[in-house]
Design a protein around this motif. Structure first.
Motif, short mmCIF file in Angstrom:
data_model
loop_
_atom_site.label_atom_id
_atom_site.label_comp_id
_atom_site.label_asym_id
_atom_site.label_seq_id
_atom_site.Cartn_x
_atom_site.Cartn_y
_atom_site.Cartn_z
N ALA A 148 0.84 -1.20 0.00
CA ALA A 148 0.00 0.00 0.00
C ALA A 148 0.87 1.25 0.00
N LEU A 149 0.27 2.33 -0.46
CA LEU A 149 0.90 3.65 -0.46
C LEU A 149 -0.09 4.65 0.12
N VAL A 150 0.38 5.46 1.05
CA VAL A 150 -0.43 6.56 1.59
C VAL A 150 0.33 7.85 1.36
N HIS A 151 -0.31 8.82 0.74
CA HIS A 151 0.28 10.14 0.53
C HIS A 151 -0.44 11.11 1.46
N ALA A 152 0.26 11.55 2.51
CA ALA A 152 -0.36 12.40 3.54
C ALA A 152 0.36 13.73 3.68
N ALA A 153 1.17 14.10 2.70
CA ALA A 153 1.92 15.35 2.77
C ALA A 153 1.19 16.45 2.02
N GLY A 154 1.36 17.69 2.46
CA GLY A 154 0.72 18.77 1.73
C GLY A 154 1.02 20.14 2.29
N LEU A 155 0.84 21.15 1.45
CA LEU A 155 0.96 22.55 1.85
C LEU A 155 -0.41 23.19 1.85
N TYR A 156 -0.66 24.08 2.81
CA TYR A 156 -1.96 24.72 2.96
C TYR A 156 -1.77 26.23 3.11
N PRO A 157 -1.47 26.91 1.99
CA PRO A 157 -1.25 28.35 2.08
C PRO A 157 -2.55 29.12 1.96
N ALA A 158 -2.50 30.39 2.32
CA ALA A 158 -3.64 31.28 2.13
C ALA A 158 -3.18 32.47 1.30
N GLU B 3 4.39 31.32 -8.71
CA GLU B 3 5.41 30.53 -8.02
C GLU B 3 4.78 29.73 -6.89
N LEU B 4 3.88 30.36 -6.13
CA LEU B 4 3.15 29.65 -5.08
C LEU B 4 2.30 28.53 -5.68
N PHE B 5 1.62 28.83 -6.77
CA PHE B 5 0.79 27.83 -7.44
C PHE B 5 1.62 26.60 -7.81
N ASP B 6 2.78 26.84 -8.43
CA ASP B 6 3.63 25.73 -8.85
C ASP B 6 4.13 24.92 -7.66
N ARG B 7 4.50 25.61 -6.59
CA ARG B 7 5.04 24.91 -5.41
C ARG B 7 3.96 24.04 -4.76
N VAL B 8 2.76 24.58 -4.60
CA VAL B 8 1.68 23.82 -3.97
C VAL B 8 1.25 22.64 -4.84
N LEU B 9 1.10 22.87 -6.13
CA LEU B 9 0.74 21.76 -7.02
C LEU B 9 1.82 20.70 -7.06
N THR B 10 3.09 21.11 -6.96
CA THR B 10 4.18 20.14 -6.97
C THR B 10 4.13 19.24 -5.75
N VAL B 11 3.93 19.83 -4.57
CA VAL B 11 3.92 19.05 -3.33
C VAL B 11 2.62 18.26 -3.18
N ASN B 12 1.49 18.93 -3.39
CA ASN B 12 0.20 18.31 -3.09
C ASN B 12 -0.27 17.33 -4.16
N THR B 13 0.10 17.58 -5.41
CA THR B 13 -0.47 16.80 -6.50
C THR B 13 0.58 16.07 -7.32
N ARG B 14 1.59 16.79 -7.79
CA ARG B 14 2.59 16.16 -8.65
C ARG B 14 3.33 15.04 -7.92
N SER B 15 3.65 15.24 -6.65
CA SER B 15 4.36 14.20 -5.91
C SER B 15 3.49 12.97 -5.71
N ALA B 16 2.19 13.16 -5.53
CA ALA B 16 1.27 12.02 -5.42
C ALA B 16 1.19 11.27 -6.74
N PHE B 17 1.15 12.03 -7.83
CA PHE B 17 1.14 11.43 -9.16
C PHE B 17 2.40 10.59 -9.39
N ALA B 18 3.57 11.16 -9.08
CA ALA B 18 4.82 10.46 -9.29
C ALA B 18 4.94 9.22 -8.40
N ALA B 19 4.60 9.38 -7.13
CA ALA B 19 4.68 8.25 -6.20
C ALA B 19 3.69 7.16 -6.57
N GLY B 20 2.46 7.58 -6.91
CA GLY B 20 1.45 6.60 -7.29
C GLY B 20 1.81 5.84 -8.54
#
Length: 236
Positions: free
Chosen positions: A63-73, A82-99
Motif C-alpha cells: 500500500a501507499l499513503v500520501h499524507a503530505a501537503g501545503l496549505y497556504p492562504a 510561483e506559489l501555485f507551482d510549489r503547492v501543485l508540486t507538493v500536493n499533486t505532482r508528488s502524489a502522481f509520481a509516487a502513485g
C-alpha cells in the motif's frame, strides 16, 4: 487488518501522517515512513526514484499513503504563479509520481495494491484564500479516479480521504487561531476533526472491508461538506 503487509507513508511526520502511521502500526501494518529532510516532495525529479529505491529495499509495498501537503492562504487575484507551482508540486505532482511508481512496482511483481491520498473538502467547496490549495486537491481527486480506472483490473485500488478542518498545530502550515475558532463555530458537528478520525478512515480504505471501494474521495468532515450552521436562515 494489515498483518504481514507493508505500507509506504509519505508525510509521516506531519500531524495527520503521525496519526495514520500510529493507526496502521496498531492494525498490524509494517509502516515505512518518509518525510523531510530525507525526501523533499517539492523537488520535481526525486519522488519516483525515491519510491523505486524504497520498493527495492523493502521488497515492494502492499500500500501507499500520501499524507503530505501545503496549505497556504492567498487571494486568487494575487496571481502568485510561483506559489501555485510549489503547492501543485507538493500536493499533486508528488502524489502522481509516487502513485505511478507504486503501480509500476505492483504490476511488475504481479501483486495487488491499495493507495490512499489525503485530499480535502476544499476540492469541491470554495473558501476565501484557498484557491491554490483547492485546485491542488481537485486535481488530486482526478488522479484518484484515473489510477482506479486504469489499474483496477491489475488489482490496484486508489481512493482518497477528504477531511474537514483538523487543527494539527502544524509549523509548516500555520493557521491563525481566529480562523480555527471561526471554523469550529460554523461546524455542523460543533467541533473540529481529530487526526485519529482521519487515520481510521485511511485504515478502512486500505483494509479488505473496503475491497469494493475504488476511485472515490470519501468525506470525513463531520458533515461540514453539506453546509454551515452559520449561514443565513429564515427559521428565526
Amino acid at each position: 487488518m494489515g498483518s504481514g503487509k507493508t505500507v509506504l507513508l509519505l508525510g509521516s511526520r506531519g500531524g495527520l501522517g503521525r496519526a495514520i502511521g500510529a493507526r496502521l502500526t496498531a492494525d498490524g501494518w509494517t509502516v515505512v515512513g518518509v518525510d523531510l529532510p530525507e525526501l523533499d516532495l517539492s523537488l520535481r525529479e526525486v519522488v519516483a526514484p525515491a519510491v523505486a529505491r524504497l520498493q527495492q529495499e523493502h521488497g515492494g509495498f502492499d500500500a501507499l499513503v500520501h499524507a503530505a501537503g501545503l496549505y497556504p492562504a492567498a487571494p486568487v487575484a494575487n496571481g502568485d504563479e510561483e506559489l501555485f507551482d510549489r503547492v501543485l508540486t507538493v500536493n499533486t505532482r508528488s502524489a502522481f509520481a509516487a502513485g505511478a511508481q507504486f503501480v509500476r512496482g505492483c504490476v511488475a511483481a504481479g501483486r495487488p495494491g491499495a493507495m490512499v491520498f489525503v485530499s480535502s473538502g476544499a476540492a469541491a467547496r470554495a473558501r476565501k484564500g484557498t484557491a491554490v490549495y483547492a485546485a491542488s486537491k481537485a486535481a488530486l481527486d482526478a488522479l484518484v479516479r484515473a489510477f482506479a480506472l486504469e489499474h483496477g483490473r491489475d488489482g490496484i485500488r486508489c481512493n482518497a480521504v477528504s477531511p474537514g478542518f483538523v487543527d494539527v498545530g502544524s509549523a509548516v502550515n500555520p493557521v491563525p487561531r481566529s480562523y480555527v475558532e471561526a471554523v469550529e463555530e460554523a461546524s455542523v458537528s460543533g467541533r473540529l476533526g481529530r487526526p485519529e478520525e482521519i487515520a481510521a478512515a485511511v485504515a478502512w480504505l486500505l483494509s479488505e472491508d473496503a475491497s469494493w471501494v475504488n476511485g472515490r474521495s470519501v468525506p470525513v468532515d463531520g458533515g461540514d461538506g453539506i453546509g454551515s450552521v452559520g449561514g443565513p436562515s429564515w427559521l428565526g
